[in-house]
Scaffold this motif. Structure first.
Motif, mmCIF file in Angstrom:
data_model
loop_
_atom_site.group_PDB
_atom_site.id
_atom_site.type_symbol
_atom_site.label_atom_id
_atom_site.label_comp_id
_atom_site.label_asym_id
_atom_site.label_seq_id
_atom_site.Cartn_x
_atom_site.Cartn_y
_atom_site.Cartn_z
ATOM 1 N N LEU A 74 -30.384 24.738 -6.915
ATOM 2 C CA LEU A 74 -30.436 24.925 -5.480
ATOM 3 C C LEU A 74 -30.676 26.350 -5.162
ATOM 4 O O LEU A 74 -31.457 26.467 -4.093
ATOM 5 N N GLY A 75 -30.241 27.299 -5.775
ATOM 6 C CA GLY A 75 -30.367 28.722 -5.307
ATOM 7 C C GLY A 75 -31.834 29.136 -5.745
ATOM 8 O O GLY A 75 -32.170 30.243 -5.120
ATOM 9 N N GLY A 76 -32.542 28.394 -6.610
ATOM 10 C CA GLY A 76 -33.739 28.882 -6.949
ATOM 11 C C GLY A 76 -34.818 28.300 -6.027
ATOM 12 O O GLY A 76 -36.107 29.009 -5.904
ATOM 13 N N LEU A 77 -34.624 27.317 -5.224
ATOM 14 C CA LEU A 77 -35.602 26.892 -4.414
ATOM 15 C C LEU A 77 -35.832 28.035 -3.309
ATOM 16 O O LEU A 77 -37.195 28.022 -2.809
ATOM 17 N N PRO A 78 -35.072 28.597 -2.560
ATOM 18 C CA PRO A 78 -35.208 29.787 -1.631
ATOM 19 C C PRO A 78 -36.153 30.719 -2.347
ATOM 20 O O PRO A 78 -37.106 31.139 -1.623
ATOM 21 N N LEU A 79 -35.781 31.134 -3.762
ATOM 22 C CA LEU A 79 -36.560 32.030 -4.404
ATOM 23 C C LEU A 79 -38.050 31.618 -4.593
ATOM 24 O O LEU A 79 -39.105 32.422 -4.307
ATOM 25 N N LEU A 80 -38.118 30.117 -4.721
ATOM 26 C CA LEU A 80 -39.473 29.557 -4.971
ATOM 27 C C LEU A 80 -40.185 29.642 -3.851
ATOM 28 O O LEU A 80 -41.578 30.077 -3.812
ATOM 29 N N PHE A 81 -39.721 29.299 -2.608
ATOM 30 C CA PHE A 81 -40.248 29.462 -1.345
ATOM 31 C C PHE A 81 -40.682 30.868 -1.006
ATOM 32 O O PHE A 81 -41.593 31.119 -0.219
ATOM 33 N N ALA A 82 -40.054 31.803 -1.036
ATOM 34 C CA ALA A 82 -40.473 33.138 -0.906
ATOM 35 C C ALA A 82 -41.597 33.622 -1.922
ATOM 36 O O ALA A 82 -42.356 34.448 -1.463
ATOM 37 N N ILE A 83 -41.671 33.180 -3.156
ATOM 38 C CA ILE A 83 -42.783 33.617 -4.056
ATOM 39 C C ILE A 83 -44.074 32.986 -3.884
ATOM 40 O O ILE A 83 -45.030 33.437 -3.841
ATOM 41 N N ALA A 84 -44.160 31.390 -3.536
ATOM 42 C CA ALA A 84 -44.945 30.837 -2.779
ATOM 43 C C ALA A 84 -44.748 30.284 -1.690
ATOM 44 O O ALA A 84 -44.266 29.238 -1.662
ATOM 45 N N PRO A 85 -45.149 31.225 -0.910
ATOM 46 C CA PRO A 85 -45.175 30.563 0.729
ATOM 47 C C PRO A 85 -45.705 29.306 1.042
ATOM 48 O O PRO A 85 -45.407 28.737 2.014
ATOM 49 N N SER A 86 -46.901 29.142 0.314
ATOM 50 C CA SER A 86 -47.620 27.906 0.692
ATOM 51 C C SER A 86 -46.932 26.709 0.546
ATOM 52 O O SER A 86 -47.042 25.643 0.926
ATOM 53 N N ILE A 87 -45.931 26.557 -0.791
ATOM 54 C CA ILE A 87 -44.797 25.619 -0.901
ATOM 55 C C ILE A 87 -44.245 25.354 0.411
ATOM 56 O O ILE A 87 -43.686 24.464 0.706
ATOM 57 N N GLY A 88 -43.757 26.499 0.818
ATOM 58 C CA GLY A 88 -42.554 26.445 1.919
ATOM 59 C C GLY A 88 -43.221 25.662 3.153
ATOM 60 O O GLY A 88 -42.563 25.559 4.260
ATOM 61 N N ARG A 89 -44.679 26.245 3.249
ATOM 62 C CA ARG A 89 -45.312 25.664 4.538
ATOM 63 C C ARG A 89 -45.698 24.073 4.218
ATOM 64 O O ARG A 89 -46.129 23.620 5.367
ATOM 65 N N THR A 90 -45.576 23.610 2.952
ATOM 66 C CA THR A 90 -46.164 22.093 2.979
ATOM 67 C C THR A 90 -45.300 21.163 3.750
ATOM 68 O O THR A 90 -43.974 21.258 3.765
#
Length: 137
Positions: A74-90
């Motif tokens: 769960l803590g890695g998800l915000p990190l993933l969205f910060a590293i790959a902003p395109s995934i966060g905008r999907t």
């Protein structure tokens, strides 16, 4: 006037004698050292304390591993969205992916982790019980 007649009580049957179970045969089969581990646990000797300490350590290690799994998952998800902003905008079904993952998918993830923890903790306890009940060799 006739007096009412008293009912005649039925004759009592004698009660059969109570059965007594003889357990001497079971006691003689048991080895004298078979209960040594359980005795040491009950008397809280050094060996008993070491066995209980081992169980507590195993349960603590399991809890820490499962906690680490939740923190990474769960803590890695915000990190993933910060590293790959395109995934966060999907978006998926009109809802942003981060909201779906953190708001919806996290609950089944936590349920599976909790189920796994309970199952593994019970296995630790069963291993401890098997160790304690195993006859001495």
């Amino acid at each position: 006037m006739a007096a009412p007649t008293d009912p005649v009580p039925a004759p009592r049957r004698p009660e059969p004698p109570r059965r007594t179970r003889i357990v001497l045969a079971e006691v003689s089969r048991r080895a004298p050292d078979a209960d040594l581990t359980r005795t040491e646990l009950a008397q809280q000797t050094r060996v008993g304390e070491a066995l209980v300490r081992g169980l507590v350590r195993a349960q603590l290690a399991l809890a820490l591993r499962m906690s680490l799994l939740v923190v990474i998952g769960l803590g890695g998800l915000p990190l993933l969205f910060a590293i790959a902003p395109s995934i966060g905008r999907t978006t998926l079904l009109g809802v942003n992916l981060p909201w779906l993952l953190l708001g919806v998918a996290s609950f089944p993830f936590l349920i599976v982790v909790g189920w796994g923890y309970v199952r593994l903790a019970e296995r630790n306890e069963q291993d401890f019980t098997d160790l304690v009940q195993r006859p001495e060799r």
